[in-house]
Scaffold this active site. Structure first.
Site, PDB file in Angstrom:
ATOM      1  N   PRO A 184       0.794  -1.229   0.000  1.00  0.00           N
ATOM      2  CA  PRO A 184       0.000   0.000   0.000  1.00  0.00           C
ATOM      3  C   PRO A 184       0.828   1.282   0.000  1.00  0.00           C
ATOM      4  CG  PRO A 184      -0.101  -1.109   2.139  1.00  0.00           C
ATOM      5  CD  PRO A 184       0.540  -2.052   1.187  1.00  0.00           C
ATOM      6  N   ASN A 185       0.313   2.250  -0.730  1.00  0.00           N
ATOM      7  CA  ASN A 185       0.872   3.604  -0.844  1.00  0.00           C
ATOM      8  C   ASN A 185       2.114   3.685  -1.724  1.00  0.00           C
ATOM      9  OD1 ASN A 185      -1.064   4.934   0.960  1.00  0.00           O
ATOM     10  ND2 ASN A 185      -0.094   3.708   2.554  1.00  0.00           N
ATOM     11  N   ARG A 238       5.297  10.825  -2.648  1.00  0.00           N
ATOM     12  CA  ARG A 238       4.979  10.593  -1.232  1.00  0.00           C
ATOM     13  C   ARG A 238       6.251  10.757  -0.393  1.00  0.00           C
ATOM     14  NH1 ARG A 238       4.971   4.524   1.132  1.00  0.00           N
ATOM     15  NH2 ARG A 238       4.170   4.980   3.191  1.00  0.00           N
ATOM     16  N   TYR A 261      11.400   8.544   0.856  1.00  0.00           N
ATOM     17  CA  TYR A 261      11.311   7.484  -0.155  1.00  0.00           C
ATOM     18  C   TYR A 261      11.932   7.849  -1.505  1.00  0.00           C
ATOM     19  CZ  TYR A 261       8.112   5.504   3.277  1.00  0.00           C
ATOM     20  OH  TYR A 261       7.578   4.987   4.431  1.00  0.00           O
ATOM     21  N   ASN A 297       7.861  -5.677  -1.091  1.00  0.00           N
ATOM     22  CA  ASN A 297       7.849  -4.567  -0.135  1.00  0.00           C
ATOM     23  C   ASN A 297       6.407  -4.479   0.361  1.00  0.00           C
ATOM     24  OD1 ASN A 297       7.816  -2.258   1.359  1.00  0.00           O
ATOM     25  ND2 ASN A 297       8.921  -1.003  -0.146  1.00  0.00           N
ATOM     26  N   ALA A 309       3.237  -0.890   4.850  1.00  0.00           N
ATOM     27  CA  ALA A 309       2.749  -0.910   6.240  1.00  0.00           C
ATOM     28  C   ALA A 309       2.249  -2.296   6.662  1.00  0.00           C
ATOM     29  CB  ALA A 309       1.657   0.132   6.423  1.00  0.00           C
ATOM     30  N   GLU A 335      12.535  -9.576   1.237  1.00  0.00           N
ATOM     31  CA  GLU A 335      11.749  -8.437   1.741  1.00  0.00           C
ATOM     32  C   GLU A 335      12.581  -7.161   1.558  1.00  0.00           C
ATOM     33  OE1 GLU A 335      10.829  -9.028   5.874  1.00  0.00           O
ATOM     34  OE2 GLU A 335      10.231  -6.944   6.182  1.00  0.00           O
ATOM     35  N   HIS A 351      12.698  -2.877   1.980  1.00  0.00           N
ATOM     36  CA  HIS A 351      12.167  -1.591   2.447  1.00  0.00           C
ATOM     37  C   HIS A 351      13.071  -0.492   1.920  1.00  0.00           C
ATOM     38  CE1 HIS A 351       9.319  -3.610   4.940  1.00  0.00           C
ATOM     39  NE2 HIS A 351      10.291  -4.407   5.342  1.00  0.00           N
ATOM     40  N   ARG A 392      13.472   4.361  12.294  1.00  0.00           N
ATOM     41  CA  ARG A 392      12.206   5.094  12.328  1.00  0.00           C
ATOM     42  C   ARG A 392      11.388   4.706  13.572  1.00  0.00           C
ATOM     43  NH1 ARG A 392       9.542   4.780   6.556  1.00  0.00           N
ATOM     44  NH2 ARG A 392       8.314   6.491   7.488  1.00  0.00           N
TER      45      ARG A 392
HETATM   46  C1  DQA Z   1       8.346   0.858   3.752  1.00  0.00           C
HETATM   47  C2  DQA Z   1       8.463   1.073   5.268  1.00  0.00           C
HETATM   48  C3  DQA Z   1       7.111   0.866   5.944  1.00  0.00           C
HETATM   49  O1  DQA Z   1       7.235   1.035   7.352  1.00  0.00           O
HETATM   50  C4  DQA Z   1       6.116   1.866   5.426  1.00  0.00           C
HETATM   51  O2  DQA Z   1       4.843   1.641   5.988  1.00  0.00           O
HETATM   52  C5  DQA Z   1       6.042   1.894   3.928  1.00  0.00           C
HETATM   53  C6  DQA Z   1       7.254   1.717   3.146  1.00  0.00           C
HETATM   54  C7  DQA Z   1       9.661   1.181   3.013  1.00  0.00           C
HETATM   55  O3  DQA Z   1       9.766   0.812   1.858  1.00  0.00           O
HETATM   56  O4  DQA Z   1      10.553   1.817   3.589  1.00  0.00           O
HETATM   57  O5  DQA Z   1       4.987   2.173   3.364  1.00  0.00           O
HETATM   58  O6  DQA Z   1       8.061  -0.516   3.526  1.00  0.00           O
END
Ligand code: DQA
Length: 146
Positions: free
Chosen positions: A11-12, A19, A24, A76, A79, A100, A102, A109
């Protein structure tokens, strides 16, 4: 291993590039997928991309990968990393390699980002390398298969 990899964005991540660019970066998801595609193509690998803001759709994509001969998943979970036992269960039903990724260093964080359900299944975890983390994951998968 099959020469097919699923790249799954949670998501997002469709908002990548606009964003919170201070966290990011300014590359879009399309930029990232395109660069991965170019690299994989050179090495003779097929990449399939999915982005969804819905937990169930991410799970369905993992089930499809389980059934269609996909050899590895770069995920990825965004959240959902920190909340989704259902995504963990789906990955546990997948036999191939799971990396995985990120973009940010989640350990630098908020405390709620320090725990990952997905890490219980992931063969490797990359955090904090920006979008280069996806490339590191791709290289690792391709090298392990050689
Ligand atoms: C994320 C880190 C997560 O905590 C966050 O909710 C994201 C992006 C990252 O790529 O750094 O949406 O996965």
């Amino acid at each position: 291993m099959q020469q097919k990899i699923l790249v799954l964005h949670g998501p997002n991540l469709n908002l990548l590039g606009t964003r919170q660019p201070e966290i990011y970066g300014d590359e879009t998801l399309q930029d990232v997928n395109h660069a991965l595609h170019e690299r994989a193509l050179l090495a003779g690998w097929e990449l399939v991309y999915r982005q969804s803001n819905h937990e169930g759709e991410l799970i369905d994509a993992i089930h499809t990968a389980r059934d269609d001969g996909t050899g590895a998943i770069i995920i990825n979970p965004a959240a959902y990393t920190h909340t989704s036992i259902a995504i963990l269960d789906a990955l546990n039903a997948f036999d191939g390699k799971v990396i995985e990724v990120h973009i940010s260093n989640v350990h630098q964080r908020e405390a709620f980002r320090h725990h990952s359900y997905v890490s219980l299944r992931a063969d490797g975890v990359i955090a904090g390398l920006g979008t280069q983390g996806y490339h590191a994951a791709l290289e690792a998968i391709m090298r392990a298969a050689n």
